[in-house]
Design an enzyme around this catalytic site. Structure first.
Site, PDB file in Angstrom:
ATOM      1  N   TRP A   1       0.794  -1.225   0.000  1.00 50.88           N
ATOM      2  CA  TRP A   1       0.000   0.000   0.000  1.00 50.88           C
ATOM      3  C   TRP A   1       0.831   1.281   0.000  1.00 50.88           C
ATOM      4  O   TRP A   1       0.298   2.359  -0.200  1.00 50.88           O
ATOM      5  CB  TRP A   1      -0.920   0.036   1.240  1.00 50.88           C
ATOM      6  CG  TRP A   1      -0.266  -0.478   2.490  1.00 50.88           C
ATOM      7  CD1 TRP A   1      -0.412  -1.735   3.011  1.00 50.88           C
ATOM      8  CD2 TRP A   1       0.642   0.203   3.356  1.00 50.88           C
ATOM      9  NE1 TRP A   1       0.351  -1.880   4.139  1.00 50.88           N
ATOM     10  CE2 TRP A   1       1.005  -0.698   4.378  1.00 50.88           C
ATOM     11  CE3 TRP A   1       1.183   1.488   3.367  1.00 50.88           C
ATOM     12  CZ2 TRP A   1       1.890  -0.369   5.400  1.00 50.88           C
ATOM     13  CZ3 TRP A   1       2.068   1.821   4.374  1.00 50.88           C
ATOM     14  CH2 TRP A   1       2.415   0.908   5.385  1.00 50.88           C
ATOM     15  N   ASN A   2       2.131   1.171   0.268  1.00 56.33           N
ATOM     16  CA  ASN A   2       2.888   2.407   0.517  1.00 56.33           C
ATOM     17  C   ASN A   2       3.163   3.230  -0.744  1.00 56.33           C
ATOM     18  O   ASN A   2       3.167   4.454  -0.682  1.00 56.33           O
ATOM     19  CB  ASN A   2       4.177   2.122   1.290  1.00 56.33           C
ATOM     20  CG  ASN A   2       5.021   1.053   0.659  1.00 56.33           C
ATOM     21  OD1 ASN A   2       4.501   0.120   0.052  1.00 56.33           O
ATOM     22  ND2 ASN A   2       6.312   1.168   0.794  1.00 56.33           N
TER      23      ASN A   2
ATOM     24  N   LYS B   1      -2.442  -8.113  -8.041  1.00 58.27           N
ATOM     25  CA  LYS B   1      -3.237  -7.989  -6.818  1.00 58.27           C
ATOM     26  C   LYS B   1      -2.648  -6.852  -5.986  1.00 58.27           C
ATOM     27  O   LYS B   1      -1.608  -7.002  -5.351  1.00 58.27           O
ATOM     28  CB  LYS B   1      -3.222  -9.283  -5.997  1.00 58.27           C
ATOM     29  CG  LYS B   1      -4.177  -9.186  -4.807  1.00 58.27           C
ATOM     30  CD  LYS B   1      -3.586  -9.849  -3.603  1.00 58.27           C
ATOM     31  CE  LYS B   1      -3.621  -9.203  -2.286  1.00 58.27           C
ATOM     32  NZ  LYS B   1      -4.203  -7.959  -1.989  1.00 58.27           N
TER      33      LYS B   1
ATOM     34  N   GLY C   1       6.414  -6.369  -0.167  1.00 60.11           N
ATOM     35  CA  GLY C   1       5.661  -6.301   1.088  1.00 60.11           C
ATOM     36  C   GLY C   1       6.531  -6.740   2.248  1.00 60.11           C
ATOM     37  O   GLY C   1       7.764  -6.682   2.173  1.00 60.11           O
ATOM     38  N   GLY C   2       5.883  -7.197   3.304  1.00 61.44           N
ATOM     39  CA  GLY C   2       6.604  -7.555   4.525  1.00 61.44           C
ATOM     40  C   GLY C   2       7.388  -8.859   4.384  1.00 61.44           C
ATOM     41  O   GLY C   2       7.029  -9.731   3.583  1.00 61.44           O
TER      42      GLY C   2
ATOM     43  N   LEU D   1      11.393  -7.088  -0.020  1.00 60.85           N
ATOM     44  CA  LEU D   1      10.828  -7.140   1.335  1.00 60.85           C
ATOM     45  C   LEU D   1      11.285  -5.960   2.201  1.00 60.85           C
ATOM     46  O   LEU D   1      11.603  -4.903   1.696  1.00 60.85           O
ATOM     47  CB  LEU D   1      11.201  -8.491   1.962  1.00 60.85           C
ATOM     48  CG  LEU D   1      10.867  -9.720   1.082  1.00 60.85           C
ATOM     49  CD1 LEU D   1      11.336 -11.004   1.737  1.00 60.85           C
ATOM     50  CD2 LEU D   1       9.384  -9.783   0.755  1.00 60.85           C
TER      51      LEU D   1
ATOM     52  N   CYS E   1      10.340   0.867   2.294  1.00 57.84           N
ATOM     53  CA  CYS E   1      11.230  -0.239   2.655  1.00 57.84           C
ATOM     54  C   CYS E   1      12.665   0.235   2.782  1.00 57.84           C
ATOM     55  O   CYS E   1      13.451  -0.329   3.524  1.00 57.84           O
ATOM     56  CB  CYS E   1      11.112  -1.356   1.630  1.00 57.84           C
ATOM     57  SG  CYS E   1      11.277  -0.775  -0.058  1.00 57.84           S
TER      58      CYS E   1
ATOM     59  N   GLU F   1      11.707  -3.772  11.704  1.00 56.53           N
ATOM     60  CA  GLU F   1      11.210  -2.718  10.818  1.00 56.53           C
ATOM     61  C   GLU F   1       9.976  -2.076  11.452  1.00 56.53           C
ATOM     62  O   GLU F   1       9.061  -2.778  11.880  1.00 56.53           O
ATOM     63  CB  GLU F   1      10.839  -3.330   9.458  1.00 56.53           C
ATOM     64  CG  GLU F   1      10.470  -2.281   8.450  1.00 56.53           C
ATOM     65  CD  GLU F   1      10.176  -2.862   7.066  1.00 56.53           C
ATOM     66  OE1 GLU F   1       9.515  -3.913   6.998  1.00 56.53           O
ATOM     67  OE2 GLU F   1      10.590  -2.249   6.073  1.00 56.53           O
TER      68      GLU F   1
HETATM   69  P1  NDP Z   1       1.948  -7.469   3.584  1.00 54.16           P
HETATM   70  O1  NDP Z   1       3.246  -8.103   3.311  1.00 54.16           O
HETATM   71  O2  NDP Z   1       1.007  -8.160   4.494  1.00 54.16           O
HETATM   72  O3  NDP Z   1       1.128  -7.213   2.221  1.00 54.16           O
HETATM   73  C1  NDP Z   1       1.670  -6.955   0.952  1.00 54.16           C
HETATM   74  C2  NDP Z   1       0.781  -7.566  -0.106  1.00 54.16           C
HETATM   75  O4  NDP Z   1       0.727  -8.988   0.042  1.00 54.16           O
HETATM   76  C3  NDP Z   1      -0.663  -7.103  -0.005  1.00 54.16           C
HETATM   77  O5  NDP Z   1      -1.216  -7.015  -1.297  1.00 54.16           O
HETATM   78  C4  NDP Z   1      -1.298  -8.217   0.788  1.00 54.16           C
HETATM   79  O6  NDP Z   1      -2.682  -8.292   0.684  1.00 54.16           O
HETATM   80  C5  NDP Z   1      -0.628  -9.419   0.174  1.00 54.16           C
HETATM   81  N1  NDP Z   1      -0.681 -10.619   0.984  1.00 54.16           N
HETATM   82  C6  NDP Z   1      -0.862 -10.749   2.328  1.00 54.16           C
HETATM   83  N2  NDP Z   1      -0.819 -12.044   2.692  1.00 54.16           N
HETATM   84  C7  NDP Z   1      -0.613 -12.750   1.564  1.00 54.16           C
HETATM   85  C8  NDP Z   1      -0.481 -14.140   1.290  1.00 54.16           C
HETATM   86  N3  NDP Z   1      -0.544 -15.049   2.242  1.00 54.16           N
HETATM   87  N4  NDP Z   1      -0.276 -14.527   0.017  1.00 54.16           N
HETATM   88  C9  NDP Z   1      -0.184 -13.624  -0.980  1.00 54.16           C
HETATM   89  N5  NDP Z   1      -0.318 -12.292  -0.778  1.00 54.16           N
HETATM   90  C10 NDP Z   1      -0.523 -11.857   0.476  1.00 54.16           C
HETATM   91  O7  NDP Z   1       2.240  -6.052   4.044  1.00 54.16           O
HETATM   92  P2  NDP Z   1       1.334  -5.122   4.922  1.00 54.16           P
HETATM   93  O8  NDP Z   1       0.695  -4.258   3.943  1.00 54.16           O
HETATM   94  O9  NDP Z   1       0.415  -5.789   5.892  1.00 54.16           O
HETATM   95  O10 NDP Z   1       2.466  -4.476   5.794  1.00 54.16           O
HETATM   96  C11 NDP Z   1       3.082  -5.247   6.827  1.00 54.16           C
HETATM   97  C12 NDP Z   1       4.497  -4.829   6.993  1.00 54.16           C
HETATM   98  O11 NDP Z   1       5.230  -5.146   5.807  1.00 54.16           O
HETATM   99  C13 NDP Z   1       4.694  -3.347   7.165  1.00 54.16           C
HETATM  100  O12 NDP Z   1       4.514  -2.951   8.456  1.00 54.16           O
HETATM  101  C14 NDP Z   1       6.096  -3.197   6.688  1.00 54.16           C
HETATM  102  O13 NDP Z   1       6.977  -3.536   7.721  1.00 54.16           O
HETATM  103  C15 NDP Z   1       6.242  -4.195   5.594  1.00 54.16           C
HETATM  104  N6  NDP Z   1       6.065  -3.629   4.267  1.00 54.16           N
HETATM  105  C16 NDP Z   1       7.137  -3.545   3.464  1.00 54.16           C
HETATM  106  C17 NDP Z   1       7.027  -2.979   2.226  1.00 54.16           C
HETATM  107  C18 NDP Z   1       8.164  -2.850   1.309  1.00 54.16           C
HETATM  108  O14 NDP Z   1       8.158  -1.923   0.496  1.00 54.16           O
HETATM  109  N7  NDP Z   1       9.121  -3.747   1.326  1.00 54.16           N
HETATM  110  C19 NDP Z   1       5.774  -2.447   1.744  1.00 54.16           C
HETATM  111  C20 NDP Z   1       4.674  -2.619   2.658  1.00 54.16           C
HETATM  112  C21 NDP Z   1       4.845  -3.195   3.852  1.00 54.16           C
HETATM  113  P3  NDP Z   1      -3.630  -7.476   1.671  1.00 54.16           P
HETATM  114  O15 NDP Z   1      -2.822  -6.451   2.359  1.00 54.16           O
HETATM  115  O16 NDP Z   1      -4.614  -6.911   0.751  1.00 54.16           O
HETATM  116  O17 NDP Z   1      -4.196  -8.467   2.615  1.00 54.16           O
END
Ligand code: NDP
Length: 508
Positions: A168-169, A192, A244-245, A267, A300, A400
């Site tokens: 989302w960021n 997605k 993502g995370g 990540l 990130c 993080e």
């Molecule tokens: P997530 O890793 O949970 O989400 C990133 C994406 O993955 C979203 O589209 C999410 O869907 C999707 N997702 C979640 N679970 C699954 C799964 N089991 N299989 C496939 N896709 C999945 O990140 P968050 O948005 O919850 O953030 C959590 C933490 O991650 C943050 O606090 C931060 O530390 C880190 N982060 C790092 C980023 C980076 O740029 N590296 C970016 C964002 C977050 P949905 O959210 O719609 O459920």
């Protein structure tokens, strides 16, 4: 800047363009209702208002999108590079025309300040153009063998259907890092976006459609983690590219690994930003601020561990606190706003709790921003927060936070700086501030991270590869390296002679 007018309910108009509140799924070139007709709201983090309705895709919808991408692959992989470039450039031009509108929507969706979302749209346009330039330059090699009768060459071919899962960021920037090379190399995709910020990805799909990409080449399915799970637990795709995370990255690697599906994983991080005593301190101050307070720290690559040499530690910290205490919080859509809210309630609560649980000294935080925060009660605002001095091994320095929270850590000398910089499970990025060019290169050599900045921070380029070491993931985005992530090498060996081979021995 043109104003957004709320005309009724959740319907807005911006520069004459109506933004309708309900978004369907984009599958096979059509806007379709989800099979279950379930929706969830998108919430503006500045005022907690629901401003758009997004479809929760079902498992069946996800399979339909994969099917559409699979069918489109045979067509798209055979569209020649010149034609793919034409479409990508048409799309880039349309994106450029829509960039102010998309930047505004992204700021509404995730609270990022408009000055940054506008820059990100420009960067996205540049990235699509960069990869458009490569569509007809994806070369193989001719490889001379020991036997002159054998002619050997390689080809780089697209993978097939690729799942692009984003956070989302920075929805558009992050998507662009994946979508541009994936399309340039002839893959088809199912995207997605995060449930927390899906609107601009859906708006981008409208522009893809307008640009004239064949149906099914790009598909978008929205919804929560269940959509991601459905998309990654199948052998009908060939790759997952994820941002993502770290914990989600591990789940995706496990799920897709069960079907031997390839991954690019971008990540988390806990990046060190190192200030040596011989740095240009004014520039270093600006770099330290950009590293952690830009994007409200929700990036990130945030320079969230500021390592400062002991000899300048006190004075540098004083100057940093003075500068950061003047940061203007406010409405992300106003140009003078320097920091907006964090993107969502979940993130807001996580960061608040981490600060509460931290037992050490908070040298800048809530009490210093009481006046400003008093005006912004409805938004998810975390003020610029500086913790100092922080032990590099403590939980707050190792995990993080993904918010505007800076850990300041003193160090003695070059060896101590390198040792502390590397003492983390992450390896995404690092900053080095020094006027000594030999020291800069020595330290850059020794730091275990995929991106090193010297005398700058959070600077990006379409040509420069980006991706982490260690728990920050694997694979590269941007630059020529990204093309390799979305292609596979085929070797072709041709016998030029009429000689019969011995059927019972391997020939070389
Ligand atoms: P997530 O890793 O949970 O989400 C990133 C994406 O993955 C979203 O589209 C999410 O869907 C999707 N997702 C979640 N679970 C699954 C799964 N089991 N299989 C496939 N896709 C999945 O990140 P968050 O948005 O919850 O953030 C959590 C933490 O991650 C943050 O606090 C931060 O530390 C880190 N982060 C790092 C980023 C980076 O740029 N590296 C970016 C964002 C977050 P949905 O959210 O719609 O459920």
């Amino acid at each position: 800047m043109a104003k957004i007018f709320n005309i009724f309910g959740n319907v807005y108009v911006f520069k004459g363009v109506i933004i309708i509140d309900t978004y369907n799924l984009f599958i096979n070139g059509e806007w379709r209702k989800g099979k279950k007709e379930e929706y969830f709201p998108s919430v503006n983090p500045f005022n907690q208002k629901e401003w758009a309705k997004i479809t929760q895709a079902s498992a069946e919808d996800v399979q339909d999108a994969i099917e559409a991408a699979d069918k489109a692959f045979e067509l798209w992989r055979n569209v020649n590079g010149k034609e793919r470039a034409k479409l990508l450039n048409t799309f880039a031009n349309l994106l450029e025309e829509n960039s102010e509108r998309l930047a505004t929507l992204e700021s509404l969706d995730n609270g990022k300040v408009i000055r940054e979302t506008l820059t990100q749209m420009k960067f996205a346009v540049r990235n699509y153009r960069f990869f458009a330039g490569y569509t007809d330059k994806i070369y193989g090699k001719t490889i001379p063998l020991d036997n002159n009768d054998l002619f050997n060459y390689t080809k780089r071919e697209p993978l097939g259907v690729v799942a692009l899962i984003t956070s989302w960021n920075s929805p558009i920037s992050i998507l662009t890092n994946k979508l541009a090379p994936a399309l340039a190399t002839g893959n088809t995709v199912v995207i997605k976006p995060s449930e927390q910020a899906s609107v601009t990805t859906l708006e981008l799909a409208k522009i893809i459609d307008e640009a004239g990409f064949p149906s099914g080449v790009v598909n978008v399915v929205t919804g929560d983690y269940r959509v991601g799970n459905e998309l990654t637990q199948t052998d009908r795709i060939q790759k997952v590219s994820f941002t993502g995370g770290t914990e989600t990255g591990k789940i995706i690697a496990k799920n897709s690994g069960a079907n031997l599906i390839k991954n690019t994983l971008e990540l988390g991080g806990k990046s060190p930003n190192i200030i040596f005593e011989d740095a240009n301190l004014n520039a270093a101050l600006a770099g330290a601020m950009a590293g952690i307070f830009g994007a409200s720290g929700q990036t990130c690559i945030a320079g969230s561990r500021l390592l400062v040499q002991e000899s300048i530690y006190e004075s540098f910290l004083d100057q940093l606190v003075a500068k950061a205490s003047n940061i203007k919080l406010g409405n992300p859509l106003e140009k003078e706003t320097e920091m907006g809210p964090v993107a969502n309630e979940k993130q807001f609560k996580i960061i608040q709790n981490l600060i509460k649980e931290y037992g050490g000294k908070v040298v800048l935080g809530y009490k210093d921003f009481e006046d400003q925060l008093g005006q912004l009660k409805k938004g998810y605002f975390i003020p610029p927060t500086i913790l100092a001095p922080v032990d590099n091994e403590s939980t707050i320095a190792q995990n993080e936070i993904f918010g505007p929270v800076l850990c300041v850590i003193p160090f003695k000398d070059e060896n101590d700086a390198v040792q502390k910089a590397n003492q983390t499970k992450f390896g995404l990025a690092a900053g080095i501030w020094t006027e000594n060019v030999k020291k800069a290169h020595r330290v850059a050599n020794r730091i275990q991270a995929g991106t090193i900045w010297v005398n700058t921070y959070r600077t990006t380029a379409a040509q420069a590869p980006f991706g982490g070491f260690k728990s920050s993931g694997y694979g590269k985005e941007r630059g020529v390296e990204a093309l390799y992530e979305y292609t596979q090498v085929k070797n072709v060996m041709v016998n030029l002679s009429d000689d019969q081979r011995d059927p019972f021995s391997i020939q070389n």
